[in-house]
Design a protein around this motif. Structure first.
Motif, PDB file in Angstrom:
ATOM      1  N   ASP A   1       0.833  -1.206   0.000  1.00 29.74           N
ATOM      2  CA  ASP A   1       0.000   0.000   0.000  1.00 29.74           C
ATOM      3  C   ASP A   1       0.868   1.255   0.000  1.00 29.74           C
ATOM      4  O   ASP A   1       0.544   2.250  -0.666  1.00 29.74           O
ATOM      5  N   TYR A   2       1.947   1.214   0.752  1.00 30.83           N
ATOM      6  CA  TYR A   2       2.883   2.346   0.743  1.00 30.83           C
ATOM      7  C   TYR A   2       3.464   2.534  -0.669  1.00 30.83           C
ATOM      8  O   TYR A   2       3.537   3.662  -1.169  1.00 30.83           O
ATOM      9  N   ALA A   3       3.864   1.448  -1.301  1.00 22.23           N
ATOM     10  CA  ALA A   3       4.454   1.533  -2.638  1.00 22.23           C
ATOM     11  C   ALA A   3       3.462   2.125  -3.632  1.00 22.23           C
ATOM     12  O   ALA A   3       3.811   2.982  -4.453  1.00 22.23           O
ATOM     13  N   ARG A   4       2.219   1.684  -3.552  1.00 24.35           N
ATOM     14  CA  ARG A   4       1.216   2.174  -4.503  1.00 24.35           C
ATOM     15  C   ARG A   4       0.935   3.665  -4.316  1.00 24.35           C
ATOM     16  O   ARG A   4       0.637   4.368  -5.276  1.00 24.35           O
ATOM     17  N   SER A   5       1.028   4.132  -3.083  1.00 21.20           N
ATOM     18  CA  SER A   5       0.700   5.540  -2.812  1.00 21.20           C
ATOM     19  C   SER A   5       1.886   6.480  -3.009  1.00 21.20           C
ATOM     20  O   SER A   5       1.686   7.683  -3.108  1.00 21.20           O
ATOM     21  N   HIS A   6       3.106   5.951  -3.079  1.00 25.62           N
ATOM     22  CA  HIS A   6       4.283   6.811  -3.162  1.00 25.62           C
ATOM     23  C   HIS A   6       5.047   6.693  -4.483  1.00 25.62           C
ATOM     24  O   HIS A   6       5.945   7.491  -4.746  1.00 25.62           O
ATOM     25  N   TYR A   7       4.697   5.700  -5.299  1.00 24.95           N
ATOM     26  CA  TYR A   7       5.409   5.510  -6.565  1.00 24.95           C
ATOM     27  C   TYR A   7       4.407   5.341  -7.698  1.00 24.95           C
ATOM     28  O   TYR A   7       3.381   4.677  -7.530  1.00 24.95           O
TER      29      TYR A   7
ATOM     30  N   GLN B   1       7.600   3.776 -12.234  1.00 23.89           N
ATOM     31  CA  GLN B   1       8.804   3.823 -11.402  1.00 23.89           C
ATOM     32  C   GLN B   1       9.140   2.450 -10.839  1.00 23.89           C
ATOM     33  O   GLN B   1      10.310   2.082 -10.733  1.00 23.89           O
TER      34      GLN B   1
ATOM     35  N   LEU C   1       9.373  -2.538  -4.695  1.00 23.17           N
ATOM     36  CA  LEU C   1       9.774  -1.513  -3.730  1.00 23.17           C
ATOM     37  C   LEU C   1      11.164  -1.819  -3.177  1.00 23.17           C
ATOM     38  O   LEU C   1      12.000  -0.915  -3.033  1.00 23.17           O
TER      39      LEU C   1
ATOM     40  N   GLN D   1      13.861  -0.620  -5.334  1.00 23.24           N
ATOM     41  CA  GLN D   1      14.145   0.804  -5.205  1.00 23.24           C
ATOM     42  C   GLN D   1      15.177   1.064  -4.114  1.00 23.24           C
ATOM     43  O   GLN D   1      15.912   2.044  -4.159  1.00 23.24           O
TER      44      GLN D   1
ATOM     45  N   TYR E   1      14.804   0.866   4.671  1.00 22.74           N
ATOM     46  CA  TYR E   1      13.673  -0.007   4.332  1.00 22.74           C
ATOM     47  C   TYR E   1      13.125  -0.679   5.589  1.00 22.74           C
ATOM     48  O   TYR E   1      11.910  -0.744   5.794  1.00 22.74           O
TER      49      TYR E   1
ATOM     50  N   LEU F   1      11.201   1.829   7.644  1.00 20.93           N
ATOM     51  CA  LEU F   1       9.894   2.100   7.046  1.00 20.93           C
ATOM     52  C   LEU F   1       8.926   0.975   7.368  1.00 20.93           C
ATOM     53  O   LEU F   1       7.767   1.213   7.742  1.00 20.93           O
TER      54      LEU F   1
END
Length: 462
Positions: A81-87, A91, A259, A262, A427, A430
């Motif tokens: 969910d973090y990845a979807r909202s920040h990238y 990317q 993620l 990254q 990571y 986070l």
């Protein structure tokens, strides 16, 4: 926390989520009544989904518990969910042009998982069809040949293409081009179109379509049908909720893997890694020196070697010299007798060869060989119009040392290592932060006992 720590999962989740006050008995009742294993930030996870993922995981690790798998699924959901909202998707999945689309990859993984767990039941379902195979659900088929494809896509472009993509017109025509129709056992009817086949291809598959490979297209159409059969069986047998959860869990895994890349974790070393580059650019000389002092063996190098060589004009002569030298003959005498090099009178003595950035090929060959061992003959790297010759090398002594701390290669290697370490730490931080901030309700049927911890995450009580 049983085996959660062994899996490297979120410490905050596995500490805070698994200690629950008795006041949440109503939550426990709600989860059980709904057939749920957990809720993560309001998103439910069916107990049946967890059971399926657990059975799949046990194929690789027979000792893994449902609590292990549940913790991993919750951790992946938070990170995804973090990845979807920040990238942006581009990317995280910048290789989509040559790989399969994310939807296709998810479908293939889901089908593979279902087959691994329920393979026998699926085989029985296929044998129960008319004729005992998938042809029993197929109705009409297109007369698939090159002429049919030309009629859909237009004349074949005979240029050599490294990639191929449908135009808007071809896409619209392919959507109407039905390759086969089917009716599944549950009554669901559908069709496989040329666009369905095209949409599940990587770059190689798209080129096969462009080249009008009829056998390939027909095989891919059957693969589409086979996948739909498995998914339809799973939805009817296991339930739509379970199938939806499993597909979501596999998508979460893909998001987490992207993620991690990254952060330079498990990434292709040649792939662009902006975060690692930014961290490496900020590494100070003091950090480099500290790293150098504590990892000095990583910067060991050969300072100089003392070597002799024999140069001959043919491979056959080189093999004879090598066999004699390896058999114990005096190397210097062999050089005086057989070598065609200018230093033959000195027994092929090259003296001390020091490490330099622009060493010639003969010096590089000497640096690569272990001392005291006669090297295999090596052909000289001459131009196309030059006569080749062969070298047999003997390194008599080798002196090792360390690259200087101010060397460019030291700065680069140390900066990359320091950046990698910082990225992994970032990571992990986070992941723990997301776990602490999460709203997670876990059924006591799956949560092992643990000491109380901070955070808003909780276990529902019995």
């Amino acid at each position: 926390m049983q085996r959660l720590a062994r899996l490297g999962l979120v410490a905050a989740l596995c500490g805070a989520a698994l200690a629950a006050p008795a006041a949440h008995a109503s939550t426990s009742y709600q989860l059980r009544q709904a057939g749920l294993a957990a809720r993560t930030n309001g998103t439910p996870l069916a107990a049946g989904s967890l059971a399926l993922m657990w059975r799949h995981s046990r194929l690789r690790d027979a000792d893994i518990s449902q609590a292990d798998v549940l913790a991993a699924m919750i951790s992946n959901r938070l990170m995804a969910d973090y990845a979807r909202s920040h990238y942006a998707p581009g990317q995280l999945f910048d290789g989509a042009r040559v790989a399969f689309s994310s939807d296709t990859e998810n479908e293939m993984q889901t089908v593979a998982l279902l087959r691994s767990v329920h393979g026998k039941a699926l085989d029985q379902a296929v044998r129960a069809l008319p004729g005992g195979n998938l042809n029993g659900v197929v109705g009409e088929r297109a007369a698939l040949d090159a002429a049919y494809l030309d009629g859909v896509l237009g004349p074949l472009d005979k240029r050599l293409l490294l990639d191929f993509a449908f135009t808007a017109g071809q896409r619209a025509a392919a959507q109407q081009a039905v390759l086969l129709q089917y009716q599944l056992p549950g009554g669901s009817r559908g069709a496989v179109t040329l666009l369905d086949v095209y949409a599940r291809q990587n770059v190689q598959g798209r080129v096969e379509i462009q080249q009008r490979n009829v056998d390939f297209i027909g095989q891919q159409a059957r693969a589409v049908l086979a996948n739909r059969f498995v998914l339809d069986w799973a939805e009817r047998t296991l339930g739509a909720r379970v199938l939806e959860d499993v597909r979501a869990a596999l998508d979460d895994q893909a998001q987490v893997k992207a993620l991690q890349a990254q952060y330079g974790i498990g990434a292709d070393m040649h792939a662009p890694q902006p975060l690692l580059k930014a961290l490496a650019d900020k590494v100070t000389q003091a950090e480099i020196r500290t790293y150098y002092d504590s990892h000095k063996d990583e910067f060991r190098r050969i300072e100089k070697v003392k070597a002799r060589h024999v140069r001959v004009a043919s491979e056959a002569a080189a093999q004879r010299v090598y066999q004699e030298a390896a058999g114990g003959a005096d190397f210097a005498e062999l050089a005086r007798a057989r070598s065609i090099a200018g230093d033959r009178a000195q027994g092929g003595d090259l003296g001390w060869i020091e490490h330099t950035e622009r060493a010639g090929w003969l010096a590089q060959l000497a640096m690569l060989q272990p001392p005291g061992v006669v090297g295999q003959p090596v052909r000289s790297p001459v131009g196309p119009n030059e006569a080749a010759y062969w070298e047999i090398m003997l390194v008599e002594r080798r002196i090792e040392g360390y690259q200087p701390p101010g060397d460019d290669s030291v700065r680069y290697a140390a900066s990359q290592a320091i950046a990698q370490r910082k990225a992994v730490a970032a990571y992990g931080a986070l992941r723990e932060q997301l776990a602490r901030e999460a709203r997670v309700e876990i059924s006591p049927d799956y949560a092992p006992a643990a000491a109380p911890g901070p955070g808003r995450t909780r276990r529902s009580s019995k």
